[in-house]
Design an enzyme around this catalytic site. Structure first.
Site, PDB file in Angstrom:
ATOM      1  N   ASP A  30       0.858  -1.187   0.000  1.00 36.12           N
ATOM      2  CA  ASP A  30       0.000   0.000   0.000  1.00 36.12           C
ATOM      3  C   ASP A  30       0.890   1.231   0.000  1.00 36.12           C
ATOM      4  O   ASP A  30       1.958   1.227   0.613  1.00 36.12           O
ATOM      5  CB  ASP A  30      -0.949   0.027   1.205  1.00 36.12           C
ATOM      6  CG  ASP A  30      -2.197   0.852   0.924  1.00 36.12           C
ATOM      7  OD1 ASP A  30      -3.268   0.257   0.680  1.00 36.12           O
ATOM      8  OD2 ASP A  30      -2.090   2.105   0.911  1.00 36.12           O
ATOM      9  N   THR A  86     -11.721   2.538  -6.722  1.00 34.69           N
ATOM     10  CA  THR A  86     -12.243   3.080  -7.986  1.00 34.69           C
ATOM     11  C   THR A  86     -13.476   3.921  -7.647  1.00 34.69           C
ATOM     12  O   THR A  86     -14.595   3.551  -7.988  1.00 34.69           O
ATOM     13  CB  THR A  86     -12.614   1.947  -8.968  1.00 34.69           C
ATOM     14  OG1 THR A  86     -13.420   0.970  -8.275  1.00 34.69           O
ATOM     15  CG2 THR A  86     -11.396   1.265  -9.528  1.00 34.69           C
ATOM     16  N   LEU A 153     -17.039  -9.966  -2.049  1.00 36.17           N
ATOM     17  CA  LEU A 153     -17.198 -10.058  -0.592  1.00 36.17           C
ATOM     18  C   LEU A 153     -18.043  -8.901  -0.057  1.00 36.17           C
ATOM     19  O   LEU A 153     -18.109  -7.828  -0.652  1.00 36.17           O
ATOM     20  CB  LEU A 153     -15.832 -10.093   0.102  1.00 36.17           C
ATOM     21  CG  LEU A 153     -14.841  -8.935  -0.083  1.00 36.17           C
ATOM     22  CD1 LEU A 153     -15.214  -7.714   0.738  1.00 36.17           C
ATOM     23  CD2 LEU A 153     -13.464  -9.399   0.308  1.00 36.17           C
ATOM     24  N   LYS A 207     -19.514  -7.934 -12.531  1.00 36.21           N
ATOM     25  CA  LYS A 207     -19.485  -7.282 -11.213  1.00 36.21           C
ATOM     26  C   LYS A 207     -20.514  -6.142 -11.145  1.00 36.21           C
ATOM     27  O   LYS A 207     -21.256  -6.012 -10.179  1.00 36.21           O
ATOM     28  CB  LYS A 207     -18.068  -6.757 -10.952  1.00 36.21           C
ATOM     29  CG  LYS A 207     -17.917  -5.934  -9.702  1.00 36.21           C
ATOM     30  CD  LYS A 207     -18.162  -6.736  -8.434  1.00 36.21           C
ATOM     31  CE  LYS A 207     -18.253  -5.818  -7.241  1.00 36.21           C
ATOM     32  NZ  LYS A 207     -18.613  -6.532  -6.019  1.00 36.21           N
ATOM     33  N   LEU A 253     -34.192  -8.309   0.337  1.00 41.91           N
ATOM     34  CA  LEU A 253     -35.586  -7.855   0.312  1.00 41.91           C
ATOM     35  C   LEU A 253     -35.970  -7.291   1.680  1.00 41.91           C
ATOM     36  O   LEU A 253     -37.079  -7.518   2.162  1.00 41.91           O
ATOM     37  CB  LEU A 253     -36.522  -9.012  -0.071  1.00 41.91           C
ATOM     38  CG  LEU A 253     -36.484  -9.450  -1.540  1.00 41.91           C
ATOM     39  CD1 LEU A 253     -37.431 -10.620  -1.784  1.00 41.91           C
ATOM     40  CD2 LEU A 253     -36.833  -8.291  -2.478  1.00 41.91           C
ATOM     41  N   ALA A 255     -36.700  -4.013   3.649  1.00 39.62           N
ATOM     42  CA  ALA A 255     -36.955  -2.584   3.452  1.00 39.62           C
ATOM     43  C   ALA A 255     -36.152  -1.778   4.469  1.00 39.62           C
ATOM     44  O   ALA A 255     -35.912  -2.226   5.590  1.00 39.62           O
ATOM     45  CB  ALA A 255     -38.446  -2.313   3.616  1.00 39.62           C
ATOM     46  N   CYS A 263     -19.837   0.441  -2.355  1.00 42.88           N
ATOM     47  CA  CYS A 263     -19.971  -0.184  -3.680  1.00 42.88           C
ATOM     48  C   CYS A 263     -21.233   0.209  -4.453  1.00 42.88           C
ATOM     49  O   CYS A 263     -21.132   0.752  -5.551  1.00 42.88           O
ATOM     50  CB  CYS A 263     -19.918  -1.698  -3.536  1.00 42.88           C
ATOM     51  SG  CYS A 263     -18.291  -2.274  -3.037  1.00 42.88           S
ATOM     52  N   LYS A 266     -21.609   3.947  -5.993  1.00 43.75           N
ATOM     53  CA  LYS A 266     -20.662   4.305  -7.059  1.00 43.75           C
ATOM     54  C   LYS A 266     -20.754   3.343  -8.238  1.00 43.75           C
ATOM     55  O   LYS A 266     -20.592   3.747  -9.388  1.00 43.75           O
ATOM     56  CB  LYS A 266     -19.230   4.376  -6.521  1.00 43.75           C
ATOM     57  CG  LYS A 266     -18.552   3.038  -6.321  1.00 43.75           C
ATOM     58  CD  LYS A 266     -17.079   3.207  -5.977  1.00 43.75           C
ATOM     59  CE  LYS A 266     -16.410   1.874  -5.698  1.00 43.75           C
ATOM     60  NZ  LYS A 266     -16.347   0.947  -6.833  1.00 43.75           N
ATOM     61  N   LYS A 326     -23.885  -0.145   7.150  1.00 42.12           N
ATOM     62  CA  LYS A 326     -24.475  -1.410   7.599  1.00 42.12           C
ATOM     63  C   LYS A 326     -23.713  -1.864   8.838  1.00 42.12           C
ATOM     64  O   LYS A 326     -22.669  -1.277   9.156  1.00 42.12           O
ATOM     65  CB  LYS A 326     -24.450  -2.459   6.494  1.00 42.12           C
ATOM     66  CG  LYS A 326     -23.065  -2.940   6.100  1.00 42.12           C
ATOM     67  CD  LYS A 326     -23.223  -4.080   5.120  1.00 42.12           C
ATOM     68  CE  LYS A 326     -21.883  -4.602   4.663  1.00 42.12           C
ATOM     69  NZ  LYS A 326     -21.999  -5.688   3.712  1.00 42.12           N
TER      70      LYS A 326
HETATM   71  N1  NAD Z   1     -15.231  -2.622   0.025  1.00 38.99           N
HETATM   72  C1  NAD Z   1     -15.941  -3.617  -0.488  1.00 38.99           C
HETATM   73  O1  NAD Z   1     -16.809  -4.207   0.166  1.00 38.99           O
HETATM   74  C2  NAD Z   1     -15.702  -4.064  -1.908  1.00 38.99           C
HETATM   75  C3  NAD Z   1     -16.270  -5.261  -2.334  1.00 38.99           C
HETATM   76  C4  NAD Z   1     -16.038  -5.693  -3.635  1.00 38.99           C
HETATM   77  C5  NAD Z   1     -15.262  -4.911  -4.483  1.00 38.99           C
HETATM   78  N2  NAD Z   1     -14.735  -3.722  -4.048  1.00 38.99           N
HETATM   79  C6  NAD Z   1     -13.895  -2.956  -4.980  1.00 38.99           C
HETATM   80  O2  NAD Z   1     -12.532  -3.177  -4.641  1.00 38.99           O
HETATM   81  C7  NAD Z   1     -11.762  -2.003  -4.882  1.00 38.99           C
HETATM   82  C8  NAD Z   1     -11.046  -1.585  -3.612  1.00 38.99           C
HETATM   83  O3  NAD Z   1     -12.026  -1.230  -2.645  1.00 38.99           O
HETATM   84  P1  NAD Z   1     -11.678  -1.041  -1.111  1.00 38.99           P
HETATM   85  O4  NAD Z   1     -12.973  -0.847  -0.403  1.00 38.99           O
HETATM   86  O5  NAD Z   1     -10.755  -2.116  -0.682  1.00 38.99           O
HETATM   87  O6  NAD Z   1     -10.883   0.351  -1.187  1.00 38.99           O
HETATM   88  P2  NAD Z   1     -10.034   1.070  -0.037  1.00 38.99           P
HETATM   89  O7  NAD Z   1     -10.134   2.507  -0.300  1.00 38.99           O
HETATM   90  O8  NAD Z   1     -10.428   0.513   1.308  1.00 38.99           O
HETATM   91  O9  NAD Z   1      -8.537   0.576  -0.311  1.00 38.99           O
HETATM   92  C9  NAD Z   1      -7.775   0.948  -1.415  1.00 38.99           C
HETATM   93  C10 NAD Z   1      -6.323   0.991  -0.985  1.00 38.99           C
HETATM   94  O10 NAD Z   1      -5.492   1.179  -2.130  1.00 38.99           O
HETATM   95  C11 NAD Z   1      -4.392   1.970  -1.751  1.00 38.99           C
HETATM   96  N3  NAD Z   1      -3.738   2.534  -2.945  1.00 38.99           N
HETATM   97  C12 NAD Z   1      -4.211   3.491  -3.786  1.00 38.99           C
HETATM   98  N4  NAD Z   1      -3.311   3.739  -4.768  1.00 38.99           N
HETATM   99  C13 NAD Z   1      -2.268   2.900  -4.538  1.00 38.99           C
HETATM  100  C14 NAD Z   1      -1.031   2.683  -5.212  1.00 38.99           C
HETATM  101  N5  NAD Z   1      -0.697   3.371  -6.305  1.00 38.99           N
HETATM  102  N6  NAD Z   1      -0.194   1.767  -4.707  1.00 38.99           N
HETATM  103  C15 NAD Z   1      -0.522   1.067  -3.588  1.00 38.99           C
HETATM  104  N7  NAD Z   1      -1.654   1.232  -2.928  1.00 38.99           N
HETATM  105  C16 NAD Z   1      -2.540   2.142  -3.391  1.00 38.99           C
HETATM  106  C17 NAD Z   1      -4.993   3.007  -0.822  1.00 38.99           C
HETATM  107  O11 NAD Z   1      -4.008   3.612   0.000  1.00 38.99           O
HETATM  108  C18 NAD Z   1      -5.993   2.158  -0.037  1.00 38.99           C
HETATM  109  O12 NAD Z   1      -5.409   1.635   1.153  1.00 38.99           O
HETATM  110  C19 NAD Z   1     -12.741  -0.971  -5.422  1.00 38.99           C
HETATM  111  O13 NAD Z   1     -12.725  -1.000  -6.814  1.00 38.99           O
HETATM  112  C20 NAD Z   1     -14.077  -1.469  -4.903  1.00 38.99           C
HETATM  113  O14 NAD Z   1     -15.137  -1.060  -5.706  1.00 38.99           O
HETATM  114  C21 NAD Z   1     -14.922  -3.300  -2.771  1.00 38.99           C
END
Ligand code: NAD
Length: 436
Positions: A30, A86, A153, A207, A253, A255, A263, A266, A326
């Site tokens: 990270d 993202t 997840l 997705k 389902l 309410a 997620c 966005k 949640k």
């Molecule tokens: N949170 C969820 O429940 C969930 C579930 C399924 C999918 N997703 C998807 O997974 C992706 C990540 O979501 P998240 O909730 O884990 O995000 P998050 O913001 O919790 O974590 C992202 C991490 O990436 C790091 N990061 C950013 N740029 C970086 C780089 N250049 N090098 C190294 N690290 C870098 C950030 O510091 C941060 O710690 C998103 O696209 C999201 O839509 C999330």
């Protein structure tokens, strides 16, 4: 197998820890030094049940390490996952892919061994093509392939979901990438979790289609709840009555105050943008986004009504219980509580808030809310107690105590966790979502 996970947020950290638990050798990377520092100290940067123990066990076993140095982290890895955020791009709602592309560039500049680059972040159709282009341009001089492997997840149940998925989706047209991904997920495959191989573009779209469909289900039952309130029906019976139909299914389902989180908001928006760009509008999802947006503030109006209307509400006090989007997470992204608190403050209502895990992140997002140390501290002197998020701790409030310490016995249950008859028998005014 050595796996590198770039991005150690919810998805990266949970996935990395689970892969390590499968026996793989995992490096979580990270760019946020505070996050990596805290992981080195065994302190989790997020709240997720079971994660601290899973991480500690695998660190101790030598299978899980952390670094801020991407070049060092990806060295010798056969699979390099991209799991960075993202978020919605400011201004137009498209998915902001700058983090994904920045990682692709950094991987391209540092890759020294053959590896499959796997996008785990939720990314619009065609992102894999662009990642591949970026890597080709960087010309690492070694074999690589780009695959899509979206993550399904749920926060709060993330480890269970990762280890017992309904399905694993892998998008690639490359045989070698397919065999590497089979190896990555072999422990789950042996456990009978189905792996669905598709094209990269189909995988990327799966997705968004999954999240949009779930958002449709939630929004549908929320509108049914509104209708129930008008016609004197009970939305929980409607949910049961339609959910027992195998074609519909009982999940999603319930309410409530509208979906939020990291997620659905966005991803539904990003899907609309993709659909617009390709001139294949998804009208159902457009309606869902609009209905859900207006619903959150409407829940604030519901509370104001319970206080006796706009004029009566001014100067009164409300306790908001549960601020995260949640239960079992500290995630505040797009939480309905934010819009509800704003609607109440706008109406001159004083708001006290409490959340078991989310207050640190909630406080800067709702500066007008007085955060309290316990649920009962928030309820003390309140003219209405509102359950916004159904944490277990709020499912069995001591209603006698609530009645004693609150200014008025009014319970607004935006998650339908209480039995209306029981609460009313205690002398409460009880307001639910879609129940008589
Ligand atoms: N949170 C969820 O429940 C969930 C579930 C399924 C999918 N997703 C998807 O997974 C992706 C990540 O979501 P998240 O909730 O884990 O995000 P998050 O913001 O919790 O974590 C992202 C991490 O990436 C790091 N990061 C950013 N740029 C970086 C780089 N250049 N090098 C190294 N690290 C870098 C950030 O510091 C941060 O710690 C998103 O696209 C999201 O839509 C999330």
């Amino acid at each position: 197998m050595k796996i590198a996970m770039v991005g150690s947020g919810y998805v990266g950290l949970v996935s990395g820890a689970c892969f390590a638990d499968f026996g793989h050798d995992v490096v979580c990377i990270d760019k946020d030094p505070a996050k990596i520092d805290s992981l080195h100290k065994g302190v989790m940067p997020i709240y997720e049940p079971g994660l601290a123990e899973l991480v500690a066990g695998n660190v101790k076993a030598g299978r899980l390490t952390f670094t801020t140095d991407l070049a060092e982290g990806i060295a010798d890895a056969s699979a390099i996952f991209i799991a960075v955020g993202t978020p919605s791009r400011r201004g137009d709602g498209h998915a902001d892919l700058s983090y994904v592309y920045a990682v692709a560039e950094e991987i391209g500049a540092n890759l020294k061994q053959p590896a499959v680059i796997v996008t785990k972040s939720t990314v619009p159709v065609g992102t894999g093509d662009e990642v591949e282009r970026i890597l080709s341009e960087a010309n690492p001089g070694v074999q690589f392939a780009v695959a899509s492997n979206p993550e399904f997840l749920r926060e709060g149940a993330a480890i269970g979901d990762f280890k017992h998925p309904d399905r694993i989706v892998v998008g690639t047209e490359d045989d070698w990438a397919r065999s590497v991904m089979n190896e990555v997920y072999r422990p789950l495959f042996l456990n009978k979790s189905p792996i669905l191989f598709t094209s990269r573009r189909s995988s990327e779209l799966i997705k968004y289609a999954a999240n949009a469909f779930l958002a449709v289900k939630i929004t549908f039952i929320n509108e049914m709840a509104d209708l129930c309130e008008k016609v004197g029906a009970d939305v929980q019976d409607i949910s049961r009555g339609i959910g027992m139909d195998g074609r519909i299914g009982p999940k999603f389902l319930h309410a409530g105050p509208g979906y939020g989180g990291s997620c659905f908001p966005k991803d539904t928006l990003a899907l609309l943008k993709t659909a617009e760009d390709y001139e294949a509008p998804t009208r159902i999802v457009e309606a869902v986004v609009a209905v859900n947006d207006s619903r959150k503030r409407a829940m604030g109006r519901k509370v104001i009504e319970a206080l006796g209307g706009m004029d009566a509400a001014r100067g009164k006090k409300v306790a908001l219980l549960g601020l995260t989007f949640k239960p079992n997470t500290d995630d505040m992204r797009d939480a309905p509580s934010i819009a509800i608190a704003l609607a109440l403050s706008d109406a001159g209502v004083e708001v006290a808030g409490y959340d078991p895990e989310g207050m640190e992140l909630a406080a800067p997002l709702m500066p007008d809310v007085a955060m309290q140390k316990t649920a009962y501290d928030a309820i003390a002197g309140a003219d209405a107690t509102v359950i916004v998020t159904e944490w277990d701790a709020f499912r069995a409030l001591d209603l006698d105590r609530v009645k004693r310490i609150a200014a008025a016995p009014v319970l607004v249950d935006l998650r339908n966790v209480y039995d209306p008859a029981e609460v009313r028998a205690k002398g409460f005014t009880y307001v639910s979502v879609g129940r008589p």
